[in-house]
Design an enzyme around this catalytic site. Structure first.
Site, PDB file in Angstrom:
ATOM      1  N   GLU A 116      -5.350  -8.692   1.413  1.00 19.60           N
ATOM      2  CA  GLU A 116      -5.884  -8.343   2.739  1.00 19.60           C
ATOM      3  C   GLU A 116      -7.372  -8.072   2.603  1.00 19.60           C
ATOM      4  O   GLU A 116      -7.799  -7.349   1.690  1.00 19.60           O
ATOM      5  CB  GLU A 116      -5.242  -7.069   3.321  1.00 19.60           C
ATOM      6  CG  GLU A 116      -3.843  -7.241   3.824  1.00 19.60           C
ATOM      7  CD  GLU A 116      -3.293  -5.967   4.469  1.00 19.60           C
ATOM      8  OE1 GLU A 116      -4.071  -5.150   5.020  1.00 19.60           O
ATOM      9  OE2 GLU A 116      -2.062  -5.786   4.398  1.00 19.60           O
ATOM     10  N   GLU A 126       0.798  -1.221   0.000  1.00 15.14           N
ATOM     11  CA  GLU A 126       0.000   0.000   0.000  1.00 15.14           C
ATOM     12  C   GLU A 126       0.836   1.279   0.000  1.00 15.14           C
ATOM     13  O   GLU A 126       0.795   2.063   0.961  1.00 15.14           O
ATOM     14  CB  GLU A 126      -0.927   0.023   1.222  1.00 15.14           C
ATOM     15  CG  GLU A 126      -1.845  -1.176   1.309  1.00 15.14           C
ATOM     16  CD  GLU A 126      -2.836  -1.060   2.469  1.00 15.14           C
ATOM     17  OE1 GLU A 126      -2.699  -0.140   3.293  1.00 15.14           O
ATOM     18  OE2 GLU A 126      -3.758  -1.879   2.529  1.00 15.14           O
TER      19      GLU A 126
HETATM   20  C1  BGC Z   1      -2.571  -2.502   6.317  1.00 12.71           C
HETATM   21  C2  BGC Z   1      -2.461  -3.350   7.568  1.00 12.71           C
HETATM   22  C3  BGC Z   1      -3.458  -2.847   8.595  1.00 12.71           C
HETATM   23  C4  BGC Z   1      -4.847  -2.982   8.013  1.00 12.71           C
HETATM   24  C5  BGC Z   1      -5.959  -2.560   8.966  1.00 12.71           C
HETATM   25  C6  BGC Z   1      -3.984  -2.241   5.879  1.00 12.71           C
HETATM   26  O1  BGC Z   1      -4.065  -1.012   5.261  1.00 12.71           O
HETATM   27  O2  BGC Z   1      -1.824  -3.064   5.279  1.00 12.71           O
HETATM   28  O3  BGC Z   1      -1.150  -3.287   8.044  1.00 12.71           O
HETATM   29  O4  BGC Z   1      -3.342  -3.501   9.817  1.00 12.71           O
HETATM   30  O5  BGC Z   1      -4.936  -2.156   6.885  1.00 12.71           O
HETATM   31  O6  BGC Z   1      -5.854  -1.225   9.288  1.00 12.71           O
END
Ligand code: BGC
Length: 468
Positions: free
Chosen positions: A374, A191
């Site tokens: 994610e 990101e």
């Molecule tokens: C990040 C993570 C973070 C998650 C929740 C993402 O943008 O890559 O490191 O914990 O969001 O905030």
């Protein structure tokens, strides 16, 4: 041959040799054969051992120590103590039934000053981790950079400096030389836009620069450049490896029909999504940012930034509703999201945004191979008196997003896998330990991992016992 190597590894690492679980790759109902199911973590958020075995400090160690920066005053110093508990954590993944695990390498653990001398003990840790994953039948997917820049590089300008491209490419090559014989996938950055916006434009994340739009765009452009330089170098070093990067892609919605809000949405979309996405996929800068970025971009930069990807990692949490707010970063502020449900982060639950993103990648970007690297949610999880953690809202969240993903697959989107954020509760950046995203609950006093109801649910989904 493979089995004997696994046996050997398991014995050498004192891991139980468990049968490979083919089920999770193939059985999940309505998902393609070979679909990778997994979970993600990152070094600064779980490892701890911040000053052990020769690790150098990162910008997050320094930032978290500044009073008032982290909600509960927490730091990454101990976190989930994964550095010492990695064996237990691999067993946890095995119990869950993962076929893929995305983690990040802490740059300052392996090259404490960011450039120059390597730290053998640091590399040894990732050697053990990779071998342990392989012995368990889990595909390691390391990400080279998840926000924890070595402090020494920040002192030399960090992502504000063009030199960062060379620093990062050298580190990437060192990683591939050390682990590349066993690691099939390499992810470059996590990101870059989020790092640039919150760490350089604003001061909410490390390094806390707060330099407004110019700093944000410089950090973004230099990360693009570093990523392109590293991708090129890794192609030469490891021609068979699958190379990718990870972007936060969130559809941006205007808060109202006012022209000013519409213009804010276009600006925000350009900064949050397009500088990184159009950079790597098309070698282009969004038109509206050309005047602001003209001084940063040198003639050959875009050719370096545009690189073929074997895998585009997409992190998706929600859409973003924005409005015009003069004086704010890019004169844009948060609007009021229209959603029936919100997570403990205050983020709206909008699974349809995931479908939107995937359809857009298909329609406008050539349908690249995508991995959801994610997706997940923080909720107010509590350890019950029965020792269980009931988290029905997380189960609903993940189920809704997997249904959106299945619709995208049915529409022909090229999605290869899905990773939940996160394997376990961890250091949630400026929220410290107050927000829990894990499938496993972490009792930080004892560092005990306690599978939540969603952990069991996700395992059943991966095994095909619970159709989505
Ligand atoms: C990040 C993570 C973070 C998650 C929740 C993402 O943008 O890559 O490191 O914990 O969001 O905030």
């Amino acid at each position: 041959m493979l089995l004997s190597r696994r046996r050997l590894l398991a014995a050498a690492l004192s891991l139980p040799l468990l049968p490979r679980r083919a089920a999770a790759t193939t059985a999940a109902a309505n998902f393609p054969a070979g679909f990778l199911w997994g979970a993600s973590t990152s070094a600064a958020q779980i490892e701890g051992a911040a000053s052990e075995d020769g690790r150098g400090p990162s910008i997050w160690d320094a930032f978290a120590r500044q009073p008032g920066k982290i909600a509960d005053g927490g730091t990454p110093a101990v976190a989930c103590d994964h550095y010492h508990r990695w064996r237990e954590d691999i067993a946890l993944m095995r119990r869950l039934g993962l076929t893929a695990y995305r983690f990040s390498i802490s740059w300052s653990r392996v090259i404490p000053a960011g450039t120059g001398a390597a730290n053998a003990k640091g590399w040894d840790f990732y050697d053990r981790l990779v071998d342990g994953l392989l012995a368990t039948g889990i595909t390691p997917m390391p990400c080279l950079f998840h926000w924890d820049l070595p402090l020494a590089l920040h002192e030399r300008g960090g992502w504000m400096s063009r030199d960062s491209a060379g620093w990062f490419a050298d580190y990437a090559v060192a990683a591939a030389r050390r682990l590349g014989d066993r690691v099939p996938y390499w992810l470059m950055l996590n990101e870059p836009s989020v790092m640039a916006i919150f760490g350089y434009g604003l001061a909410a994340h490390a390094p806390g620069l707060g330099g407004g739009a110019p700093a944000c765009l410089a950090a973004l452009h230099h990360q693009n450049l570093a990523q392109g330089t590293a991708l090129k170098a890794l192609r030469a070093e490891r021609p068979a490896a699958k190379l990718g990067t990870v972007l936060s892609l969130q559809p941006v919605v205007a808060d109202s029909a006012r022209a000013a809000d519409g213009a804010a949405a276009i600006r925000w979309d350009a900064v949050w999504n397009r500088v990184a996405l159009d950079g790597v996929m098309r070698g282009a800068i969004p038109g509206i940012l050309v005047p602001e970025m003209a001084k940063l971009v040198r003639p050959d930069d875009l050719a370096i930034i545009r690189q073929p990807l074997d895998l585009l990692g997409v992190n998706y949490y929600s859409k973003m509703t924005v409005r015009a707010q003069p004086g704010a970063l890019f004169d844009t502020g948060w609007g009021r999201p229209r959603a029936a449900r919100f997570t403990a982060m205050g983020w709206p639950v909008q699974p349809e945004g995931l479908l939107d993103i995937l359809m857009e990648l298909k329609a406008l970007y050539g349908n690249p191979p995508v991995m959801i690297t994610e997706n997940g949610a923080a909720y107010d999880d509590r350890l019950g008196p029965d020792g269980e953690v009931a988290d029905p809202t997380r189960i609903a969240f993940l189920g809704d997003h997997l249904r959106a993903l299945r619709r995208a697959l049915a529409a022909g989107c090229n999605v290869r896998g899905y990773l939940v954020w996160s394997l376990m509760d961890n250091f949630e950046w400026q929220a410290g330990y107050t927000r829990r995203f894990g499938l496993a609950y972490v009792d930080y006093a004892s560092e005990r991992r306690i599978p939540k109801a969603s952990f069991h649910w996700y395992g059943a989904v991966m095994r095909g016992e619970r159709p989505i």
